[in-house]
Design a protein around this motif. Structure first.
Motif, PDB file in Angstrom:
ATOM      1  N   ALA A 213      33.172   1.381   0.078  1.00  0.00           N
ATOM      2  CA  ALA A 213      33.893   0.340   0.735  1.00  0.00           C
ATOM      3  C   ALA A 213      35.194   0.211  -0.075  1.00  0.00           C
ATOM      4  CB  ALA A 213      33.136  -1.097   0.325  1.00  0.00           C
ATOM      5  N   LYS A 214      35.338   0.530  -1.307  1.00  0.00           N
ATOM      6  CA  LYS A 214      36.914   0.740  -1.662  1.00  0.00           C
ATOM      7  C   LYS A 214      37.788   2.072  -1.146  1.00  0.00           C
ATOM      8  CE  LYS A 214      35.018  -0.618  -6.398  1.00  0.00           C
ATOM      9  NZ  LYS A 214      35.144   0.099  -7.610  1.00  0.00           N
ATOM     10  N   GLN A 215      36.883   2.870  -0.539  1.00  0.00           N
ATOM     11  CA  GLN A 215      37.605   3.970   0.104  1.00  0.00           C
ATOM     12  C   GLN A 215      37.994   3.681   1.482  1.00  0.00           C
ATOM     13  OE1 GLN A 215      38.598   5.611  -2.351  1.00  0.00           O
ATOM     14  NE2 GLN A 215      37.378   4.662  -3.914  1.00  0.00           N
ATOM     15  N   GLY A 216      37.355   2.892   2.068  1.00  0.00           N
ATOM     16  CA  GLY A 216      37.477   2.692   3.611  1.00  0.00           C
ATOM     17  C   GLY A 216      36.305   2.928   4.518  1.00  0.00           C
ATOM     18  N   GLY A 217      34.938   3.025   3.643  1.00  0.00           N
ATOM     19  CA  GLY A 217      33.874   3.511   4.441  1.00  0.00           C
ATOM     20  C   GLY A 217      33.165   4.659   4.354  1.00  0.00           C
ATOM     21  N   THR A 218      32.036   4.890   5.055  1.00  0.00           N
ATOM     22  CA  THR A 218      31.329   6.032   5.103  1.00  0.00           C
ATOM     23  C   THR A 218      31.562   7.118   5.935  1.00  0.00           C
ATOM     24  OG1 THR A 218      29.686   5.040   6.838  1.00  0.00           O
ATOM     25  CG2 THR A 218      29.404   4.492   4.312  1.00  0.00           C
ATOM     26  N   ALA A 219      32.480   7.260   6.612  1.00  0.00           N
ATOM     27  CA  ALA A 219      32.926   8.390   7.505  1.00  0.00           C
ATOM     28  C   ALA A 219      33.458   9.426   6.506  1.00  0.00           C
ATOM     29  CB  ALA A 219      33.733   7.887   8.651  1.00  0.00           C
ATOM     30  N   VAL A 220      32.722   9.833   5.485  1.00  0.00           N
ATOM     31  CA  VAL A 220      33.037  10.957   4.634  1.00  0.00           C
ATOM     32  C   VAL A 220      32.316  12.172   4.768  1.00  0.00           C
ATOM     33  CG1 VAL A 220      33.816   9.199   2.907  1.00  0.00           C
ATOM     34  CG2 VAL A 220      31.535  10.255   2.672  1.00  0.00           C
ATOM     35  N   VAL A 221      32.561  13.216   4.072  1.00  0.00           N
ATOM     36  CA  VAL A 221      31.953  14.483   3.891  1.00  0.00           C
ATOM     37  C   VAL A 221      31.751  14.796   2.466  1.00  0.00           C
ATOM     38  CG1 VAL A 221      32.085  17.034   4.448  1.00  0.00           C
ATOM     39  CG2 VAL A 221      32.787  15.531   6.248  1.00  0.00           C
ATOM     40  N   ALA A 222      30.538  14.954   2.051  1.00  0.00           N
ATOM     41  CA  ALA A 222      30.046  15.147   0.712  1.00  0.00           C
ATOM     42  C   ALA A 222      30.312  16.780   0.345  1.00  0.00           C
ATOM     43  CB  ALA A 222      28.719  14.777   0.259  1.00  0.00           C
ATOM     44  N   LEU A 223      31.170  16.994  -0.545  1.00  0.00           N
ATOM     45  CA  LEU A 223      31.351  18.179  -0.930  1.00  0.00           C
ATOM     46  C   LEU A 223      30.878  18.309  -2.402  1.00  0.00           C
ATOM     47  CD1 LEU A 223      35.177  18.934  -0.075  1.00  0.00           C
ATOM     48  CD2 LEU A 223      33.211  19.416   1.269  1.00  0.00           C
ATOM     49  N   CYS A 224      29.867  19.612  -2.493  1.00  0.00           N
ATOM     50  CA  CYS A 224      29.242  19.873  -3.721  1.00  0.00           C
ATOM     51  C   CYS A 224      29.789  21.233  -4.341  1.00  0.00           C
ATOM     52  CB  CYS A 224      27.737  19.748  -3.817  1.00  0.00           C
ATOM     53  SG  CYS A 224      27.182  18.108  -2.703  1.00  0.00           S
ATOM     54  N   PRO A 225      30.778  21.392  -4.898  1.00  0.00           N
ATOM     55  CA  PRO A 225      31.328  22.779  -5.264  1.00  0.00           C
ATOM     56  C   PRO A 225      30.865  23.275  -6.352  1.00  0.00           C
ATOM     57  CG  PRO A 225      32.878  21.208  -5.847  1.00  0.00           C
ATOM     58  CD  PRO A 225      31.612  20.244  -4.998  1.00  0.00           C
ATOM     59  N   SER A 226      29.709  22.546  -7.318  1.00  0.00           N
ATOM     60  CA  SER A 226      29.396  23.137  -8.365  1.00  0.00           C
ATOM     61  C   SER A 226      27.986  23.731  -8.184  1.00  0.00           C
ATOM     62  CB  SER A 226      29.013  22.046  -9.543  1.00  0.00           C
ATOM     63  OG  SER A 226      28.945  22.593 -10.641  1.00  0.00           O
ATOM     64  N   ALA A 227      27.624  24.697  -9.042  1.00  0.00           N
ATOM     65  CA  ALA A 227      26.142  25.259  -8.951  1.00  0.00           C
ATOM     66  C   ALA A 227      25.976  25.769 -10.533  1.00  0.00           C
ATOM     67  CB  ALA A 227      26.639  26.701  -8.298  1.00  0.00           C
ATOM     68  N   ALA A 228      24.614  25.688 -10.676  1.00  0.00           N
ATOM     69  CA  ALA A 228      24.303  26.184 -11.839  1.00  0.00           C
ATOM     70  C   ALA A 228      24.747  27.345 -12.687  1.00  0.00           C
ATOM     71  CB  ALA A 228      22.694  26.190 -11.827  1.00  0.00           C
ATOM     72  N   HIS A 229      24.906  28.345 -11.855  1.00  0.00           N
ATOM     73  CA  HIS A 229      25.523  29.687 -12.084  1.00  0.00           C
ATOM     74  C   HIS A 229      26.589  29.862 -11.323  1.00  0.00           C
ATOM     75  CE1 HIS A 229      21.507  30.102 -14.080  1.00  0.00           C
ATOM     76  NE2 HIS A 229      21.077  29.793 -13.109  1.00  0.00           N
ATOM     77  N   GLU A 230      27.455  30.390 -12.194  1.00  0.00           N
ATOM     78  CA  GLU A 230      28.822  30.861 -11.685  1.00  0.00           C
ATOM     79  C   GLU A 230      28.761  31.555 -10.341  1.00  0.00           C
ATOM     80  OE1 GLU A 230      33.082  30.532 -11.611  1.00  0.00           O
ATOM     81  OE2 GLU A 230      31.817  29.616 -13.072  1.00  0.00           O
ATOM     82  N   LEU A 231      27.909  32.622 -10.409  1.00  0.00           N
ATOM     83  CA  LEU A 231      27.909  33.529  -8.975  1.00  0.00           C
ATOM     84  C   LEU A 231      27.093  32.885  -7.906  1.00  0.00           C
ATOM     85  CD1 LEU A 231      26.298  36.483 -10.839  1.00  0.00           C
ATOM     86  CD2 LEU A 231      28.733  36.354 -10.122  1.00  0.00           C
ATOM     87  N   LYS A 232      26.908  31.409  -8.003  1.00  0.00           N
ATOM     88  CA  LYS A 232      26.324  30.791  -6.783  1.00  0.00           C
ATOM     89  C   LYS A 232      27.499  30.152  -6.130  1.00  0.00           C
ATOM     90  CE  LYS A 232      21.483  30.039  -7.516  1.00  0.00           C
ATOM     91  NZ  LYS A 232      20.490  28.724  -7.731  1.00  0.00           N
ATOM     92  N   ARG A 233      28.694  29.922  -6.948  1.00  0.00           N
ATOM     93  CA  ARG A 233      29.833  29.164  -6.535  1.00  0.00           C
ATOM     94  C   ARG A 233      30.670  29.956  -5.425  1.00  0.00           C
ATOM     95  NH1 ARG A 233      31.938  26.388 -11.971  1.00  0.00           N
ATOM     96  NH2 ARG A 233      29.959  25.083 -12.475  1.00  0.00           N
ATOM     97  N   TRP A 234      30.888  29.042  -4.325  1.00  0.00           N
ATOM     98  CA  TRP A 234      32.023  29.666  -3.430  1.00  0.00           C
ATOM     99  C   TRP A 234      33.280  29.375  -4.353  1.00  0.00           C
ATOM    100  CZ3 TRP A 234      33.543  26.517   1.318  1.00  0.00           C
ATOM    101  CH2 TRP A 234      33.952  27.416   2.519  1.00  0.00           C
TER     102      TRP A 234
END
Length: 118
Positions: free
Chosen positions: A16-37
């Protein structure tokens, strides 16, 4: 792993502080470096969607994620290290879709019936 009412309440208040739920969730981390984009690919994705609001998910140690906010501080919110795992799941439940490179949060999106890309 289904978020509870309290998890959604926390996330709804933050969104609500950000203006609503029309967002895309980005999850750029990974347990191992080689799995990261590569970081530059994530940045390019954000640049290619100038009208899209994004939320960033990750852990306390994912400091590199903070750099993405500079690409659009008015449309990118960094939740890395700020939400519990269940609150992160609730955020995915509220997001339009999720983009991830590791399977953990990708499976959460799938379980909640939300579109996801890996």
């Amino acid at each position: 792993m289904f978020p509870g009412t309290q998890d959604y309440a926390v996330v709804d208040q933050e969104l609500a502080k950000q203006g609503g739920t029309a967002v895309v969730a980005l999850c750029p981390s990974a347990a191992h470096e080689l799995k990261r984009w590569p970081v530059d690919h994530w940045k390019r994705l954000i640049e290619l969607c100038p009208d899209q609001k994004f939320v960033l998910l990750g852990g306390l140690h994912d400091k590199f994620i903070a750099d993405f906010v500079s690409l659009g501080p008015d449309r990118i919110v960094n939740f890395a290290g700020r939400l519990s795992l269940m609150e992160s799941a609730a955020l995915i439940g509220r997001a339009r879709m999720t983009v991830a490179n590791d399977t953990g949060l990708l499976h959460v999106a799938e379980q909640l019936g939300k579109p996801a890309v890996a």
